[in-house]
Design an enzyme around this catalytic site. Structure first.
Site, PDB file in Angstrom:
ATOM      1  N   ASP A 126       0.828  -1.204   0.000  1.00 47.61           N
ATOM      2  CA  ASP A 126       0.000   0.000   0.000  1.00 47.61           C
ATOM      3  C   ASP A 126       0.861   1.253   0.000  1.00 47.61           C
ATOM      4  O   ASP A 126       0.413   2.311  -0.434  1.00 47.61           O
ATOM      5  CB  ASP A 126      -0.944   0.001   1.190  1.00 47.61           C
ATOM      6  CG  ASP A 126      -2.104  -0.927   0.895  1.00 47.61           C
ATOM      7  OD1 ASP A 126      -1.905  -2.152   0.960  1.00 47.61           O
ATOM      8  OD2 ASP A 126      -3.185  -0.431   0.530  1.00 47.61           O
TER       9      ASP A 126
HETATM   10  O1  MRU Z   1      -7.451  -3.443   2.814  1.00 50.01           O
HETATM   11  P1  MRU Z   1      -7.196  -3.789   1.368  1.00 50.01           P
HETATM   12  O2  MRU Z   1      -7.915  -5.015   0.904  1.00 50.01           O
HETATM   13  O3  MRU Z   1      -7.385  -2.586   0.453  1.00 50.01           O
HETATM   14  O4  MRU Z   1      -5.624  -4.134   1.329  1.00 50.01           O
HETATM   15  C1  MRU Z   1      -5.034  -4.426   0.096  1.00 50.01           C
HETATM   16  C2  MRU Z   1      -3.585  -4.761   0.231  1.00 50.01           C
HETATM   17  O5  MRU Z   1      -3.000  -4.715   1.291  1.00 50.01           O
HETATM   18  C3  MRU Z   1      -2.851  -5.055  -1.062  1.00 50.01           C
HETATM   19  O6  MRU Z   1      -1.799  -5.945  -0.820  1.00 50.01           O
HETATM   20  C4  MRU Z   1      -2.282  -3.741  -1.631  1.00 50.01           C
HETATM   21  O7  MRU Z   1      -3.276  -2.725  -1.715  1.00 50.01           O
HETATM   22  C5  MRU Z   1      -1.679  -3.947  -2.975  1.00 50.01           C
HETATM   23  S1  MRU Z   1      -2.891  -4.276  -4.207  1.00 50.01           S
HETATM   24  C6  MRU Z   1      -2.139  -4.361  -5.696  1.00 50.01           C
END
Ligand code: MRU
Length: 339
Positions: free
Chosen positions: A227
């Site tokens: 993220d």
């Molecule tokens: O809480 P989320 O489902 O949005 O978390 C998503 C993640 O942690 C992913 O690994 C990250 O956003 C990368 S997606 C290409």
């Protein structure tokens, strides 16, 4: 076949409602910035790149309908600010907002409101093309991954799951192990759904089986998404990533982060500076409204954790190359727009 998580035609936007997967395949209309804000906040759409794309496309939909009247710049600024506030940890929405705002302000110097709306819409539509990240194929391998980082989390190919998908296409993937990813089950609901839909050899494990799987199942590498990757290589990703990195180090398994350069934030020095989103307790205490925990128990539900750069032993896979955390800052300096 790649799942279509985002359907966009000029003036209309739909998202695959990920809260209903894997039981129902339902596309929800996103008619406004507020619709997108709510879809992002409630995690109908999630994954750092997808959040940014849906946020910006919702703005394009409103601009196409003439939103902002004689002062589109103010409307764009307020909309982007609102969208960025929906989920603070992932950097992509904030980065897209800054880039788009800078573009809109420059354009506004020489264009009237209608021309400005057109060029901002074109910029946003280009984002869809720019988002796709290629995987990096290697030898025949068994991968362990976490959360969902595929078509449902991006506009197209995916990041960590994009690497898995590439390996499969090239006949180099023995198997991918996907963690269930508690508490929100992005692994069992979404990654498993994508793997089954595409015929990728995949095995689901609970998060608590990860260390055992590393010891028993000949895992070649752990590959996760991000993220936010900051200047020293520390990486915020779905909670549970940190413990996977510790277990990988113990077993001598290389640990990779796959992320587009848009997920890198060189303005923050270390992971201590990353804001971590804390989500509602109900995500732990119930599933689909059915209670599963003792009533009255207190809950801590951080959505992400930070993996220190020392544990990212394989490298950070970006569209600009694969870098060790110590190389990232030099490799990306001058190639990213400032945040
Ligand atoms: O809480 P989320 O489902 O949005 O978390 C998503 C993640 O942690 C992913 O690994 C990250 O956003 C990368 S997606 C290409």
């Amino acid at each position: 076949m790649t799942l279509e998580a985002i359907r966009y035609r000029t003036g209309s936007l739909q998202i695959l409602n990920q809260l209903l997967l894997p039981h129902q395949t339902v596309y929800d209309d996103i008619r406004s910035v507020q619709d997108a804000y709510e879809a992002i906040k409630s995690m109908k759409v999630r994954g750092a790149p997808a959040i940014a794309i849906v946020g910006c496309l919702s703005l394009a939909v409103e601009l196409r309908a003439g939103a902002g009247g004689d002062d589109p710049v103010t409307f764009i600024r307020e909309s982007l600010c609102h969208l960025t506030s929906a989920r603070p940890t992932a950097v992509n929405m904030g980065r897209a907002a800054r880039e788009l705002m800078e573009f809109a302000e420059n354009e506004s110097m020489e264009k009237n409101s209608e021309q400005l709306r057109e060029s901002v819409i074109a910029w946003i539509e280009d984002m869809l093309e720019r988002d796709i990240l290629s995987g990096v194929p290697r030898d025949s391998v068994t991968i362990l991954t976490h959360c969902n980082t595929g078509s449902l989390a991006t506009a197209g190919y995916g990041t960590a799951l994009g690497v898995v998908r590439s390996l499969h296409t090239l006949g180099r993937l023995k198997r991918v192990y996907c963690t269930e990813t508690r508490p929100y089950n992005q692994g069992s609901r979404l990654t498993a759904y994508e793997a089954v839909a595409e015929g990728i050899p995949a095995t689901l494990i609970t998060d608590s089986m990860a260390a055992l799987t590393m010891r028993e199942m000949d895992i070649t590498a752990v590959v996760v998404g991000a993220d936010r990757v900051v200047a020293n290589g520390d990486t915020a990703n779905k909670v549970g990533t940190y413990q996977l990195a510790i277990a990988a180090k113990h077993h001598g398994i290389p640990f990779y982060v796959a992320a587009p350069s848009t997920s890198c934030d060189l303005s923050l020095e270390s992971g201590r500076d990353i804001i971590i989103e804390v989500r509602p307790p109900e995500e732990l205490t119930s599933i689909n409204g059915v209670p599963i925990a003792a009533p009255g128990i207190e809950v801590w539900n951080p959505a992400f954790d930070v993996t220190p750069h020392q544990l990212i032993t394989g490298g950070i896979i970006t569209e600009l190359g694969v870098f060790l955390p110590s190389e990232l800052q030099a490799a990306l300096t001058g190639r990213l727009t400032a945040l």
